[in-house]
Scaffold this active site. Structure first.
Site: not given
Length: 424
Positions: A203-205
């Site tokens: 999700a961050d990436l």
């Protein structure tokens, strides 16, 4: 014709005017080539989503100045083990993964000095990136309106967990929480009762990738309008954005997707299959490939329950039984060779160590060597984009990269640069 966004461009106020060693080091990024050469990015983000976005911009040639908290720096400087380097100044490999091609400057944004320096940076910047909780920057005096009063051409990328508005915008966003909340864990695992997280903070990436994509689009539009704008994304949005066919299975077909291990929900056979002393992955994505596959392994392609892809998906257990029976006498390498001979896409499951030792990786520029102030020569996973000249096909991908910085490594040089440049 070369577009205004990709044409080599250096703003006059960003020329190498400072002469001290610290200032020369801090301005070195400005001479790098790439589609974003000449652009200045002020990185107010921390952890992973924002830093991944700004690392992508740095890979493309932008000058990225990373603002960190004095004393502690980015949270990821403390995320480990593993740590490497001297015992009195250990370096987190987590931080090294998302901060190449940046300069570090420590600023207390609650102080008069920190706010003054940030204001000077914003006056000169093309992009600012932040992933604070909604309202934090406003309390510091740097709302989006305030930043655009400082610099109307500024592109502002803001990344949150659940979105900037709506009933749950106030919630803090962490990758694994969002993997669950956005449904990804319900699709990942051995079965419906075994929800699993993806092995990287996806999700961050993804939100970093979407954010960088949005910034480039906003810079392109700025060439037409002369104005910057606000780009917003979130961990929630980034995961929903990659639901793909699983999303339309819900919204169009009205069905509930569920995890089913290492096999594709809409194609069969497509997944991980056991053989003697190991396993291989295959992708039989068309009826033509099914005919080639069954011919190579003596399987009746029109057997009951196997005649069409839809039949095979409905009878997945039968497909698994038939394929693994055909593979039972083969070790992995001979089996992969036979599949290749038949023209069936196939592959092995590599460990990450095997991946980074794979010659194909180096051939694609996916390993880069940098000189770190404490660690010496360090090899990092490299950027995934390559660029080629239209006229003669020569590769113009950036090859020279800088190591993730020490905390405040470039602070003195950035201050000197600010003192010797004027806003254009």
């Amino acid at each position: 014709m070369t577009s205004a966004l990709t044409a080599p461009f250096t703003r006059p106020e960003q020329g190498p005017l400072a002469v001290s060693p610290a200032a020369q080091e801090a301005t070195a990024v400005q001479t790098r080539q790439g589609p974003l050469a000449g652009r200045l990015v002020v990185d107010l983000s921390r952890a992973l989503a924002g830093p991944h976005a700004t690392m992508m911009m740095g890979d493309l040639g932008a000058r990225v100045i990373k603002i960190e908290n004095p004393g502690t720096g980015d949270d990821t400087r403390g995320w480990g083990p593993p740590f490497v380097g001297p015992k009195d100044d250990p370096q987190a490999t987590y931080f090294l993964s998302c901060n190449r091609n940046k300069e570090s400057m420590a600023l207390d944004l609650k102080s008069e000095d920190g706010q003054s320096v940030l204001r000077q940076l914003l006056e000169r910047a093309d992009v600012v990136v932040e992933n604070f909780r909604p309202g934090v920057l406003e309390r510091l005096g740097f709302s989006t309106d305030a930043m655009h009063r400082i610099n109307p051409r500024l592109v502002i990328l803001s990344i949150t967990g659940f979105g900037h508005d709506g009933p749950e915008s106030h919630r803090s966003g962490y990758d694994q929480i969002l993997q669950g909340e956005a449904g990804l864990m319900s699709l990942t695992g051995s079965g419906p009762d075994d929800p699993q997280r993806v092995g990287v903070p996806i999700a961050d990436l993804l939100s970093g990738m979407y954010g960088a994509y949005g910034v480039v689009a906003a810079l392109l539009e700025r060439e037409q309008t002369g104005r910057g704008q606000v780009v917003r994304t979130s961990l929630l949005a980034s995961l929903v954005g990659v639901h793909a066919f699983q999303g339309t299975k819900v919204t169009v077909a009205g069905e509930e997707p569920a995890a089913q291990g290492n096999h594709h929900p809409s194609i069969a056979p497509y997944g991980l299959f056991r053989c003697r002393n190991g396993s291989v992955q295959i992708s039989v994505g068309s009826e033509k490939l099914w005919a080639a596959f069954t011919s190579a392994f003596g399987i009746d392609p029109a057997a009951e329950g196997l005649g069409t892809n839809a039949d095979r998906v409905r009878n997945r257990a039968r497909v698994l039984e038939v394929v693994e029976a055909a593979f039972a006498t083969y070790d992995p390498e001979p089996l992969l060779a036979k599949l290749a001979e038949a023209g069936v896409p196939a592959g092995k499951v590599r460990t990450l160590k095997e991946v980074y030792e794979w010659p194909q990786l180096a051939s694609q520029g996916l390993l880069v060597d940098v000189q770190h102030p404490l660690l010496g020569s360090v090899t990092l996973p490299g950027p995934p984009l390559r660029f080629f000249d239209q006229a003669d096909g020569t590769e113009s991908t950036r090859r020279s990269h800088t190591a993730p910085p020490l905390l405040d490594q470039h602070g003195e040089g950035v201050r000197e640069w600010l003192a010797t440049t004027e806003v254009g």
